[in-house]
Every structure is written in C-alpha cells, then in structure tokens.
Design a protein around this motif. Structure first.
Motif, short mmCIF file in Angstrom:
data_model
loop_
_atom_site.label_atom_id
_atom_site.label_comp_id
_atom_site.label_asym_id
_atom_site.label_seq_id
_atom_site.Cartn_x
_atom_site.Cartn_y
_atom_site.Cartn_z
N GLU A 106 0.82 -1.21 0.00
CA GLU A 106 0.00 0.00 0.00
C GLU A 106 0.85 1.27 0.00
N VAL A 107 1.93 1.27 0.78
CA VAL A 107 2.81 2.44 0.83
C VAL A 107 3.49 2.62 -0.52
N GLU A 108 3.99 1.55 -1.10
CA GLU A 108 4.63 1.66 -2.41
C GLU A 108 3.65 2.13 -3.48
N GLN A 109 2.40 1.71 -3.37
CA GLN A 109 1.39 2.16 -4.32
C GLN A 109 1.14 3.66 -4.18
N VAL A 110 1.06 4.16 -2.96
CA VAL A 110 0.88 5.61 -2.74
C VAL A 110 2.05 6.38 -3.33
N LEU A 111 3.28 5.92 -3.07
CA LEU A 111 4.45 6.60 -3.63
C LEU A 111 4.39 6.62 -5.16
N HIS A 112 4.01 5.51 -5.75
CA HIS A 112 3.90 5.43 -7.21
C HIS A 112 2.81 6.38 -7.73
N GLN A 113 1.65 6.38 -7.08
CA GLN A 113 0.55 7.24 -7.52
C GLN A 113 0.91 8.73 -7.46
N LEU A 114 1.76 9.09 -6.49
CA LEU A 114 2.16 10.49 -6.34
C LEU A 114 3.45 10.81 -7.10
N SER A 115 3.91 9.86 -7.91
CA SER A 115 5.14 10.01 -8.71
C SER A 115 6.35 10.31 -7.84
N ILE A 116 6.39 9.72 -6.65
CA ILE A 116 7.55 9.82 -5.78
C ILE A 116 8.46 8.66 -6.13
N ARG A 117 9.43 8.94 -6.96
CA ARG A 117 10.27 7.89 -7.53
C ARG A 117 11.47 7.56 -6.65
N GLY A 118 12.11 8.56 -6.10
CA GLY A 118 13.32 8.33 -5.31
C GLY A 118 13.01 8.19 -3.84
N TYR A 119 13.52 7.13 -3.24
CA TYR A 119 13.33 6.94 -1.80
C TYR A 119 14.37 5.95 -1.30
N THR A 120 14.54 5.93 0.00
CA THR A 120 15.39 4.96 0.67
C THR A 120 14.50 4.18 1.64
N LYS A 121 14.65 2.85 1.63
CA LYS A 121 13.80 2.01 2.48
C LYS A 121 14.67 1.17 3.40
N TRP A 122 14.23 1.07 4.65
CA TRP A 122 14.85 0.19 5.63
C TRP A 122 13.87 -0.92 5.98
N GLU A 123 14.36 -2.15 6.04
CA GLU A 123 13.53 -3.28 6.42
C GLU A 123 13.86 -3.70 7.86
N ASP A 124 12.96 -4.43 8.46
CA ASP A 124 13.15 -4.97 9.81
C ASP A 124 13.46 -3.88 10.84
N VAL A 125 12.69 -2.83 10.81
CA VAL A 125 12.83 -1.73 11.77
C VAL A 125 11.97 -2.06 12.97
N LYS A 126 12.52 -1.90 14.14
CA LYS A 126 11.80 -2.21 15.37
C LYS A 126 11.32 -0.92 16.01
N GLY A 127 10.15 -0.97 16.66
CA GLY A 127 9.67 0.23 17.31
C GLY A 127 8.34 0.03 18.01
N ALA A 162 7.77 -12.38 21.92
CA ALA A 162 6.54 -11.80 22.47
C ALA A 162 5.87 -10.83 21.49
N TRP A 163 6.66 -10.09 20.73
CA TRP A 163 6.14 -9.09 19.79
C TRP A 163 6.80 -9.33 18.43
N PRO A 164 6.32 -10.32 17.65
CA PRO A 164 7.03 -10.78 16.46
C PRO A 164 6.98 -9.85 15.24
N SER A 165 6.01 -8.98 15.13
CA SER A 165 5.95 -8.16 13.92
C SER A 165 7.06 -7.12 13.91
N LYS A 166 7.36 -6.63 12.70
CA LYS A 166 8.39 -5.61 12.52
C LYS A 166 7.85 -4.50 11.64
N ASN A 167 8.57 -3.42 11.65
CA ASN A 167 8.22 -2.26 10.84
C ASN A 167 9.14 -2.15 9.63
N MET A 168 8.77 -1.24 8.77
CA MET A 168 9.59 -0.79 7.66
C MET A 168 9.71 0.73 7.83
#
Length: 96
Positions: free
Chosen positions: A15-36, A50-56
C-alpha cells in the motif's frame, strides 16, 4: 522541499509503495526490519518472541505541494487498520 519519513508495519508494504507510485515519488530509501513502538496506542513491533511483527521505514524528499497529499493518503491507510501503526513525519529540506 520536505523530507518525508514513513514508519509502518510490514503489512503495509504494498500500500505504501502504491501511494508513492501514484504520487510520482520515484526516489526513496527504504529500511527493512525496523523495530519500534508507537507513542500512544498499538502493539510494539520488536521482532521478538513476544512481539514478532516488525516495521519498515521509507525516507523520500518531495516538493512542498506533495506533502499534504502524502499526509492525507497515509492517514487514510492508517485509519483502515489503526492497530498496525503507520506514521509520516516531515522535515524542511534547505539544500540538496
């Protein structure tokens, strides 16, 4: 120009990548496995037993006129599943 920093549950990747594409936001930096953990509500995303999900996280530099549109789209996604956690933060960019 603005720097937009998006922090979101991995469930929102497409969904986030789709929003970026729809708004023609081509350049970005992405981090995976972000905790918070959110400041007010929602479950922590710590990648633990205990809290298995992760963020991006995604950082992009956008024109000032795109920022309110991006904010609106991200807020709508967050409202669709508020316990998952999805935030966008903006900073002013003075030079590129």
């Amino acid at each position: 120009m603005k720097a937009a920093f998006l922090a979101y549950n991995q469930a929102f990747i497409d969904e986030v990548e789709q929003v970026l594409h729809q708004l023609s936001i081509r350049g970005y930096t992405k981090w995976e496995d972000v905790k918070g953990r959110g400041t007010k509500t929602g479950e922590p995303h710590l990648g633990s037993h205990a809290w298995p999900s992760k963020n991006m996280a995604t950082l992009c530099i956008i024109d000032d006129n795109v920022a309110p549109i991006l904010k609106s789209r991200i807020e709508a996604l967050d409202n669709s599943a508020p316990e998952q956690g999805l935030r966008v933060f903006f900073w002013d960019i003075t030079d590129v």
